[in-house]
Design a protein around this motif. Structure first.
Motif, short mmCIF file in Angstrom:
data_model
loop_
_atom_site.label_atom_id
_atom_site.label_comp_id
_atom_site.label_asym_id
_atom_site.label_seq_id
_atom_site.Cartn_x
_atom_site.Cartn_y
_atom_site.Cartn_z
N GLN A 1 28.04 -43.25 7.32
CA GLN A 1 28.76 -42.82 6.11
C GLN A 1 27.92 -41.80 5.35
N ILE A 2 26.62 -42.12 5.22
CA ILE A 2 25.73 -41.21 4.50
C ILE A 2 25.63 -39.86 5.23
N GLU A 3 25.53 -39.93 6.56
CA GLU A 3 25.48 -38.69 7.35
C GLU A 3 26.72 -37.84 7.11
N ALA A 4 27.86 -38.53 7.08
CA ALA A 4 29.12 -37.82 6.86
C ALA A 4 29.12 -37.12 5.50
N VAL A 5 28.65 -37.83 4.48
CA VAL A 5 28.59 -37.23 3.13
C VAL A 5 27.68 -36.00 3.13
N ARG A 6 26.51 -36.15 3.77
CA ARG A 6 25.56 -35.01 3.84
C ARG A 6 26.21 -33.80 4.52
N LYS A 7 26.95 -34.08 5.59
CA LYS A 7 27.59 -33.01 6.35
C LYS A 7 28.61 -32.26 5.48
N PRO B 1 37.62 -46.64 -12.26
CA PRO B 1 37.82 -48.11 -12.30
C PRO B 1 37.45 -48.77 -10.97
N LYS B 2 37.23 -50.08 -11.03
CA LYS B 2 36.85 -50.83 -9.83
C LYS B 2 37.99 -50.80 -8.81
N ILE B 3 37.57 -50.81 -7.54
CA ILE B 3 38.60 -50.95 -6.49
C ILE B 3 38.16 -52.03 -5.51
N SER B 4 39.13 -52.45 -4.69
CA SER B 4 38.86 -53.57 -3.78
C SER B 4 38.00 -53.12 -2.60
N ARG B 5 37.53 -54.13 -1.86
CA ARG B 5 36.72 -53.88 -0.67
C ARG B 5 37.51 -53.03 0.34
N SER B 6 38.78 -53.39 0.52
CA SER B 6 39.58 -52.65 1.52
C SER B 6 39.90 -51.25 1.01
N GLY B 7 39.99 -51.11 -0.33
CA GLY B 7 40.18 -49.79 -0.91
C GLY B 7 38.99 -48.89 -0.60
N VAL B 8 37.79 -49.44 -0.74
CA VAL B 8 36.56 -48.69 -0.44
C VAL B 8 36.55 -48.30 1.03
N ASN B 9 36.90 -49.30 1.87
CA ASN B 9 36.90 -49.07 3.31
C ASN B 9 37.84 -47.91 3.67
N HIS B 10 39.01 -47.92 3.07
CA HIS B 10 40.00 -46.89 3.32
C HIS B 10 39.48 -45.50 2.93
N ARG B 11 38.87 -45.42 1.75
CA ARG B 11 38.35 -44.13 1.28
C ARG B 11 37.20 -43.63 2.16
N LEU B 12 36.32 -44.56 2.57
CA LEU B 12 35.20 -44.15 3.43
C LEU B 12 35.71 -43.63 4.77
N GLN B 13 36.81 -44.23 5.27
CA GLN B 13 37.41 -43.75 6.52
C GLN B 13 37.85 -42.29 6.35
N ARG B 14 38.42 -42.00 5.18
CA ARG B 14 38.86 -40.62 4.92
C ARG B 14 37.67 -39.67 4.88
N VAL B 15 36.56 -40.14 4.26
CA VAL B 15 35.34 -39.30 4.21
C VAL B 15 34.87 -39.00 5.64
N LEU B 16 34.86 -40.06 6.49
CA LEU B 16 34.41 -39.91 7.86
C LEU B 16 35.31 -38.91 8.62
N GLU B 17 36.62 -39.01 8.36
CA GLU B 17 37.55 -38.12 9.03
C GLU B 17 37.35 -36.66 8.59
N ILE B 18 37.12 -36.46 7.31
CA ILE B 18 36.89 -35.09 6.81
C ILE B 18 35.64 -34.49 7.46
N ALA B 19 34.55 -35.33 7.50
CA ALA B 19 33.30 -34.85 8.11
C ALA B 19 33.52 -34.51 9.58
N GLU B 20 34.31 -35.35 10.23
CA GLU B 20 34.61 -35.17 11.66
C GLU B 20 35.32 -33.83 11.91
N SER B 21 36.21 -33.48 10.98
CA SER B 21 37.03 -32.28 11.17
C SER B 21 36.28 -30.99 10.88
#
Ligand SMILES: [Zn+2]
Length: 297
Positions: free
Chosen positions: A232-238, A276-296
């Motif tokens: 996740q961190i690598e994706a953010v750096r990218k 505001p706070k979000i749920s665990r699955s909300g975080v998971n969903h957003r991180l997936q999007r970050v990973l996908e953006i980095a991938e693209s």
């Protein structure tokens, strides 16, 4: 001093009614080194046990047998031997002829409800041993005669103690491995202090195990979180390098910043740190999007 000898020193001080004294004397005599017309004797490394044996032979059978001490300065065994003319008297006191092919337990020597425990106390004194509970849970009786070992198991069974048996160097080893059984056996034969000590050791051990397990568990979870956060961190750096975090949608930007600053945070902790706070699955969903953006990219 060993745990066994502590227990024996505790047990030699226990006494009971006349019938129980007879039962204990019988246990010590029959499970001692020899119990037949050709020899009635005991050998033990514990002086107090030898003295108790001689004392009971006197009070129960009216027989005097001296305690022979090992030569001074040498470690050795204390021996008590009943003289040839007194053997018959000891054997007949316990209802034995002395010429039995197979030695058996004579139940006539157990009278009151407490006699079985007194008998077992005698048996333990002459052929019992307990391993230091810090090392292992193990209590055993070492019996040279097969039928007698069977009778002992049956008697223990009647006291609610399920013993196992194994052969070792020509002896039949009647033993327990479960700490509860060992505690019950020790309590039953009158070794209260030893039983309490065993319980204490067990409590200390279980606390230590729980602490270790909890520590291991936390470390393992932390490691898992760190391993998961690395891609996740690598994706953010990218993303940062390629287009800058400001180019991200607003709901991802803050999460990316939190992830990089807190690699040890779990998804739940990341969600709680957001405003505001979000749920665990909300975080998971957003991180997936970050990973996908980095991938693209
Ligand atoms: Zn009794």
């Amino acid at each position: 001093m060993s745990f066994s000898s502590d227990i024996k020193n505790e047990l030699v001080a226990v006494s009971g009614d006349a019938c129980c004294e007879l039962a204990q004397a019988y246990g010590m005599a029959e499970f001692g080194r020899a119990f037949s017309a050709s020899a009635v004797s005991l050998q033990t490394e514990n002086k107090a046990v030898a003295e108790r044996y001689a004392e009971l032979l006197f009070t129960v059978c009216g027989v005097t047998a001296p305690v022979e001490t090992p030569p001074t300065g040498k470690s050795g065994l204390y021996t008590v031997s009943v003289s040839a003319e007194d053997r018959r008297r000891v054997l007949s006191r316990f209802g034995h002829g002395g010429n039995e092919v197979a030695l058996r337990l004579n139940r006539a020597n157990l009278d009151c409800d407490a006699c079985a425990a007194a008998f077992l106390r005698g048996v333990f004194l002459v052929c019992g041993a307990v391993t230091n509970p810090q090392v292992d849970y193990h209590l055993e009786f070492s019996v040279p005669h097969f039928n007698l070992s069977r009778d002992l198991i049956a008697l223990l069974g009647e006291q609610g103690l399920a013993a196992k048996i194994v052969r070792r160097k020509g002896n039949y080893i009647v033993y327990f491995k479960e700490s509860e059984q060992i505690e019950d056996c020790l309590t039953g034969i009158g070794a209260m202090n030893a039983s309490l000590e065993l319980m204490n050791v067990k409590i200390v051990k279980s606390i230590r195990n729980n602490v270790n397990r909890a520590a291991n568990c936390e470390t393992a979870n932390l490691d898992k979180t760190l391993v998961a956060s690395l891609p996740q961190i690598e994706a953010v750096r990218k993303i940062e390098r390629a287009m800058g975090l400001d180019a991200l949608p607003e709901d991802l930007r803050e999460l990316c910043r939190l992830r990089v600053e807190n690699p040890d945070y779990s998804l739940r902790e990341l969600g709680e740190a957001l405003e505001p706070k979000i749920s665990r699955s909300g975080v998971n969903h957003r991180l997936q999007r970050v990973l996908e953006i980095a991938e693209s990219l």
